[in-house]
Design an enzyme around this catalytic site. Structure first.
Site, mmCIF file in Angstrom:
data_model
loop_
_atom_site.group_PDB
_atom_site.id
_atom_site.type_symbol
_atom_site.label_atom_id
_atom_site.label_comp_id
_atom_site.label_asym_id
_atom_site.label_seq_id
_atom_site.Cartn_x
_atom_site.Cartn_y
_atom_site.Cartn_z
ATOM 1 N N GLU A 1 41.740 39.194 36.730
ATOM 2 C CA GLU A 1 41.105 39.558 35.459
ATOM 3 C C GLU A 1 42.133 40.146 34.491
ATOM 4 O O GLU A 1 41.853 40.350 33.324
ATOM 5 C CB GLU A 1 39.948 40.545 35.692
ATOM 6 C CG GLU A 1 40.315 41.878 36.334
ATOM 7 C CD GLU A 1 40.422 41.828 37.868
ATOM 8 O OE1 GLU A 1 40.704 40.742 38.408
ATOM 9 O OE2 GLU A 1 40.254 42.881 38.513
ATOM 10 N N ARG A 2 43.357 40.431 34.987
ATOM 11 C CA ARG A 2 44.381 40.980 34.103
ATOM 12 C C ARG A 2 45.284 39.896 33.509
ATOM 13 O O ARG A 2 46.060 40.170 32.604
ATOM 14 C CB ARG A 2 45.226 42.009 34.862
ATOM 15 C CG ARG A 2 44.457 43.296 35.092
ATOM 16 C CD ARG A 2 45.258 44.285 35.881
ATOM 17 N NE ARG A 2 45.014 44.155 37.306
ATOM 18 C CZ ARG A 2 45.733 44.735 38.238
ATOM 19 N NH1 ARG A 2 46.767 45.484 37.924
ATOM 20 N NH2 ARG A 2 45.441 44.571 39.514
ATOM 21 N N GLU B 1 53.295 51.307 48.616
ATOM 22 C CA GLU B 1 53.889 50.245 47.801
ATOM 23 C C GLU B 1 53.884 50.735 46.355
ATOM 24 O O GLU B 1 52.812 51.024 45.802
ATOM 25 C CB GLU B 1 53.059 48.962 47.933
ATOM 26 C CG GLU B 1 53.645 47.802 47.154
ATOM 27 C CD GLU B 1 52.806 46.526 47.243
ATOM 28 O OE1 GLU B 1 51.571 46.615 47.325
ATOM 29 O OE2 GLU B 1 53.411 45.433 47.223
ATOM 30 N N PHE C 1 47.489 39.561 39.806
ATOM 31 C CA PHE C 1 47.992 39.478 38.429
ATOM 32 C C PHE C 1 49.466 39.100 38.354
ATOM 33 O O PHE C 1 49.942 38.693 37.307
ATOM 34 C CB PHE C 1 47.789 40.833 37.716
ATOM 35 C CG PHE C 1 48.857 41.855 38.054
ATOM 36 C CD1 PHE C 1 50.056 41.895 37.357
ATOM 37 C CD2 PHE C 1 48.680 42.765 39.096
ATOM 38 C CE1 PHE C 1 51.055 42.822 37.670
ATOM 39 C CE2 PHE C 1 49.666 43.676 39.418
ATOM 40 C CZ PHE C 1 50.855 43.702 38.702
ATOM 41 N N LYS D 1 39.247 32.153 41.239
ATOM 42 C CA LYS D 1 39.114 33.317 40.355
ATOM 43 C C LYS D 1 40.508 33.851 40.057
ATOM 44 O O LYS D 1 41.180 34.386 40.947
ATOM 45 C CB LYS D 1 38.281 34.421 41.010
ATOM 46 C CG LYS D 1 37.926 35.505 39.994
ATOM 47 C CD LYS D 1 37.441 36.792 40.628
ATOM 48 C CE LYS D 1 38.556 37.768 40.874
ATOM 49 N NZ LYS D 1 39.241 38.283 39.685
ATOM 50 N N CYS E 1 55.743 40.779 45.197
ATOM 51 C CA CYS E 1 55.469 41.186 46.581
ATOM 52 C C CYS E 1 56.727 41.088 47.425
ATOM 53 O O CYS E 1 56.795 41.647 48.508
ATOM 54 C CB CYS E 1 54.371 40.336 47.188
ATOM 55 S SG CYS E 1 54.880 38.638 47.395
HETATM 56 P P1 NAD Z 1 44.504 43.323 43.647
HETATM 57 O O1 NAD Z 1 44.208 43.368 45.092
HETATM 58 O O2 NAD Z 1 44.172 44.487 42.812
HETATM 59 O O3 NAD Z 1 43.715 42.077 42.996
HETATM 60 C C1 NAD Z 1 43.784 40.783 43.547
HETATM 61 C C2 NAD Z 1 42.454 40.084 43.351
HETATM 62 O O4 NAD Z 1 41.447 40.737 44.125
HETATM 63 C C3 NAD Z 1 41.981 40.109 41.904
HETATM 64 O O5 NAD Z 1 41.490 38.828 41.588
HETATM 65 C C4 NAD Z 1 40.900 41.172 41.895
HETATM 66 O O6 NAD Z 1 39.874 40.880 40.981
HETATM 67 C C5 NAD Z 1 40.367 41.139 43.314
HETATM 68 N N1 NAD Z 1 39.943 42.469 43.789
HETATM 69 C C6 NAD Z 1 40.628 43.636 43.654
HETATM 70 N N2 NAD Z 1 39.974 44.646 44.274
HETATM 71 C C7 NAD Z 1 38.870 44.101 44.815
HETATM 72 C C8 NAD Z 1 37.797 44.630 45.595
HETATM 73 N N3 NAD Z 1 37.745 45.912 45.935
HETATM 74 N N4 NAD Z 1 36.806 43.800 45.969
HETATM 75 C C9 NAD Z 1 36.856 42.490 45.650
HETATM 76 N N5 NAD Z 1 37.863 41.937 44.923
HETATM 77 C C10 NAD Z 1 38.846 42.721 44.511
HETATM 78 O O7 NAD Z 1 46.052 42.917 43.516
HETATM 79 P P2 NAD Z 1 46.939 42.863 42.196
HETATM 80 O O8 NAD Z 1 47.181 44.250 41.720
HETATM 81 O O9 NAD Z 1 46.389 41.874 41.245
HETATM 82 O O10 NAD Z 1 48.300 42.258 42.791
HETATM 83 C C11 NAD Z 1 49.334 43.042 43.298
HETATM 84 C C12 NAD Z 1 49.282 43.103 44.809
HETATM 85 O O11 NAD Z 1 49.358 41.781 45.327
HETATM 86 C C13 NAD Z 1 50.475 43.839 45.406
HETATM 87 O O12 NAD Z 1 50.021 44.621 46.482
HETATM 88 C C14 NAD Z 1 51.378 42.721 45.900
HETATM 89 O O13 NAD Z 1 52.248 43.077 46.966
HETATM 90 C C15 NAD Z 1 50.365 41.711 46.331
HETATM 91 N N6 NAD Z 1 50.923 40.359 46.370
HETATM 92 C C16 NAD Z 1 51.202 39.833 47.596
HETATM 93 C C17 NAD Z 1 51.779 38.578 47.682
HETATM 94 C C18 NAD Z 1 52.107 38.003 49.024
HETATM 95 O O14 NAD Z 1 52.297 36.794 49.105
HETATM 96 N N7 NAD Z 1 52.177 38.816 50.070
HETATM 97 C C19 NAD Z 1 52.059 37.850 46.514
HETATM 98 C C20 NAD Z 1 51.746 38.422 45.286
HETATM 99 C C21 NAD Z 1 51.173 39.686 45.214
#
Ligand code: NAD
Length: 520
Positions: free
Chosen positions: A198-199, A403, A171, A195, A303
Site C-alpha cells: 500500500e506504500r 532489523e 514496499f 496485492k 532485505c
Molecule cells: P510488511 O510486512 O510491513 O508488508 C508486506 C505486506 O504485508 C504488505 O503488502 C502489507 O500490506 C502486508 N501486511 C503488513 N502487516 C500485515 C498484517 N499484520 N496482516 C496482514 N498483512 C500485513 O513489510 P514491508 O515493510 O513492506 O517490507 C520490508 C520488510 O520486507 C523487511 O523486513 C525486509 O527484510 C522484508 N523483505 C524481505 C525480502 C526477502 O526476500 N527476504 C525481500 C524484500 C523485503
C-alpha cells in the site's frame, strides 16, 4: 489502458521528478484486464518520501470488489491452463519485451513512491525482468518423467498448476517482487491475485497495463489493494490455493500460520540481519567500498543489505576509513543525478530508525557517524536519515537484535574467524552474509560452517540470479525455507505433481488375478 489513469494521475505530468502532483487521484485496481475505481471511502495515502507531497491514494477495497477479483481469476484458470505451453510462452516473450521498453517509466514511479534513486529503481525493475526472462523457459521445467516400471507398465509424472495463487508484496522492491511471482505462476498455468504494498503500488499498476498489452487474457492477473483486511481475505478464501509473501517477520509469520491453517501452500520470505566478515588479508579499499554500497544503498531498505559488519583482529582500525567513505555519500532526492541514497520510505520509518540509533547510544556503543539530524536544503520535508555507523556494538543491544531497515551499519569486533562464524550463527536471522578475504581456505571454512542461506565471497549482496533460487534461511524464511522463490524451486511451488501408472497389455498377456501386493 491509459497509464496515467491507472496510477491515479495524468499521463503527462507523471512521473518526472519530485514535482508537486497537481491533482493526486486514487490508485485503481485491476480486474478482468480493466482498471477500476474502488467504491470504498477508506484510503491509504501514498506520499513522495523526498517531499511528503501526496502522490496517490490507495483504496482499502470492499469485500465485494475483492471477490470480483477472485471470481475473475477463478474463471480465467480453466482456459488459461488449457492453453498450450507455447502460446503462454509467446505472451511471456511479449511481456518481457514490454517491461524492457517501459523500464524507465517503471523506475520513475518506484523512485517517486518509494524514494530510492532512479539508478537503483532501474536495478529493481531489471532484477524482476530477469525472472520474467528466465520464466520463458517455464515449459522446459514443466516436463514430467516417464519410466517403464514393469512389463507393459509405465509410470509418468505430470506437473500441473494449482489454480489461483495470491501474492502479497513489500514496499522495498515494488517491481522485483511482483515479478518474482507473476511470470512463474502464470507460465506454469496458474492465475494470480496480487496485492502490492500500500506504500508503493504504482509499478504493479504499470505492469498490469503491460500484461494486458502482452496478451494475458482477462482474469489471468488481477491486482487488488488494501492492508490487513485485504490480506486476511486472500488468506481465508478457499479460491486461493497458494500464497507468496515477501515482507517483515511480524506480518509473514502470521500470514504463514493463517494461510497454512487454511490448507494453502505458503512461501514467505521475511526480515534479515546480514553480516559481513572482514579478515585482515582482504583488499582494504575494495572491501570498504563494497560494504558502504551494501549498507547504505537504497538507504539500507533491502532485505539483503549488509547491516552488520564484523571486523576481525586488526581490521578494527579500518573503521575510520569506512566512516570517511560513508560521509562522502550524497543523500539526495532519488531523481537527482548524483544521489547515492534517497530518503527512507515514511516519517514513521524515519522515527523508528532514529529511535534505534538513540537506543544504541544509551546502551553504550559509539556513534561514529550520526545521520539522525540530516537536513536537506531543497527537500526540507523529506524522510531523511543519512549514513550512520555505530561501533563497539554487542549482540545484546537493540540495534543488533532488531532489523533496522535504514542506512545504519552496526560494527562488532572479534579476534578470529571462528568467533565471527559463532556470532553470526547465534543470530536468529539467516538471509545472507559475506566474507571479505584473499584466502581460499578461510572462505571455504566460512562457507562450510556458516548458517545463512546466501553467502558471498568478496561479493557483498549475493542474491542469486534467476537460474538459481532465493535461498534465505532460519528466521528469514517461514516454514524452514522449503518453498523458495523463483528458479526450479519456484516452478515446484506453483505446481503439483501428478503420478500416473498405466498398464497396456493384450488379453493374452494379462496375468492372473491376485489379491496380494505384487512383489516382482
Ligand atoms: P510488511 O510486512 O510491513 O508488508 C508486506 C505486506 O504485508 C504488505 O503488502 C502489507 O500490506 C502486508 N501486511 C503488513 N502487516 C500485515 C498484517 N499484520 N496482516 C496482514 N498483512 C500485513 O513489510 P514491508 O515493510 O513492506 O517490507 C520490508 C520488510 O520486507 C523487511 O523486513 C525486509 O527484510 C522484508 N523483505 C524481505 C525480502 C526477502 O526476500 N527476504 C525481500 C524484500 C523485503
Amino acid at each position: 489502458l491509459e497509464f496515467g489513469s491507472a496510477l491515479g494521475t495524468s499521463a503527462t505530468s507523471f512521473p518526472r521528478a519530485h514535482d508537486k502532483i497537481a491533482e493526486p487521484r486514487d490508485t485503481l485496481y485491476f480486474v478482468d484486464n480493466e482498471f477500476r475505481h474502488s467504491a470504498t471511502k477508506d484510503f491509504i495515502d501514498v506520499h513522495d518520501p523526498a517531499t511528503n507531497e501526496l502522490v496517490s491514494r490507495v483504496p482499502k477495497m470492499t469485500t465485494s470488489e475483492l471477490d470480483d477479483a477472485l471470481v475473475s481469476a477463478q474463471k480465467a484458470f480453466p482456459p488459461w491452463r488449457a492453453m498450450s505451453a507455447i502460446a503462454r510462452q509467446q505472451i511471456m516473450f511479449r511481456f518481457v519485451a514490454l517491461i524492457r521498453e517501459h523500464w524507465d517509466r517503471l523506475a520513475a514511479v518506484i523512485t517517486l513512491e518509494q524514494g530510492k534513486t532512479l539508478a537503483d529503481s532501474k536495478g529493481d525493475v531489471l532484477r524482476g525482468l530477469q525472472v520474467a526472462e528466465a520464466a520463458c523457459a517455464g515449459p522446459e521445467y514443466m516436463k514430467g518423467e516417464v519410466l517403464e516400471v514393469a512389463k507393459d507398465m509405465e509410470t509418468r509424472t505430470y506437473r500441473e498448476p494449482l489454480g489461483v495463487v495470491g501474492v502479497i508484496c513489500p514496499f522495498n522492491f515494488p517491481a522485483m517482487i511482483p515479478l518474482w511471482c507473476i511470470p512463474i505462476a502464470t507460465i506454469t498455468g496458474n492465475t494470480v491475485v496480487l496485492k502490492p504494498s500500500e506504500r508503493a503500488p504504482g509499478a504493479a499498476m504499470i505492469l498490469m497495463e503491460l500484461a494486458a498489452k502482452a496478451g494475458f487474457p482477462k482474469g489471468v492477473i488481477n491486482v487488488v489493494h488494501g492492508a490487513h483486511d485485504t490480506v486476511n481475505h486472500l488468506l481465508d478464501t478457499p479460491v486461493i490455493k497458494a500464497i507468496s509473501f515477501v515482507g517483515s517477520n511480524a506480518a509473514g509469520e502470521y500470514i504463514y500460520e493463517r494461510g497454512s491453517a487454511n490448507g494453502k501452500r505458503v512461501q514467505a520470505n521475511l526480515g534479515a540481519k546480514n553480516h559481513a566478515v572482514v579478515l585482515p588479508d582482504a583488499d582494504k579499499d575494495s572491501t570498504l567500498e563494497a560494504i558502504s554500497a551494501a549498507a547504505f544503498g537504497a538507504a539500507g531498505q533491502r532485505c539483503m543489505a549488509l547491516s552488520a559488519v564484523i571486523f576481525v583482529g586488526e581490521t578494527k582500525s579500518w573503521i575510520s576509513d569506512l566512516v570517511k567513505q560513508a560521509k562522502s555519500l550524497r543523500v539526495d532526492g532519488g531523481f537527482e543525478d548524483k544521489a547515492d541514497l534517497g530518503p527512507v520510505v515514511t516519517p514513521q520509518s524515519k522515527t523508528r530508525i532514529q529511535d534505534l540509533i538513540t537506543s544504541a547510544e544509551s546502551e553504550g556503543s559509539d556513534i561514529l557517524l550520526d545521520g539522525r539530524n540530516f537536513k536537506h536544503p531543497k527537500y526540507p520535508r523529506g524522510n531523511w536519515v543519512a549514513p550512520t555507523i555505530i561501533s563497539n556494538v554487542t549482540p545484546s543491544m537493540r540495534c543488533y537484535k532488531e532489523e533496522i531497515f535504514g542506512p545504519v551499519l552496526v560494527c562488532l569486533h572479534v579476534d578470529t574467524l571462528d568467533s565471527a562464524i559463532e556470532l553470526i550463527n547465534a543470530n536468529p536471522y539467516g538471509n545472507g552474509t559475506a566474507i571479505f578475504t584473499s584466502s581460499g581456505i578461510s572462505a571455504e571454512r566460512f562457507r562450510k560452517n556458516i548458517e545463512a542461506g546466501q553467502v558471498g565471497v568478496n561479493v557483498p549482496i549475493p542474491v542469486p540470479l534467476p537460474m538459481f533460487s532465493f535461498t534465505g534461511n532460519k528466521k528469514s524464511v517461514a516454514g524452514g525455507g522449503a518453498n523458495t522463490f523463483y528458479g526450479r524451486p519456484g516452478v515446484n511451488f506453483y505446481t503439483q505433481l501428478k503420478t500416473v501408472t498405466s498398464k497396456w497389455a493384450g488379453r493374452d498377456d494379462v496375468s492372473k488375478m491376485t489379491l496380494s501386493m505384487p512383489t516382482d
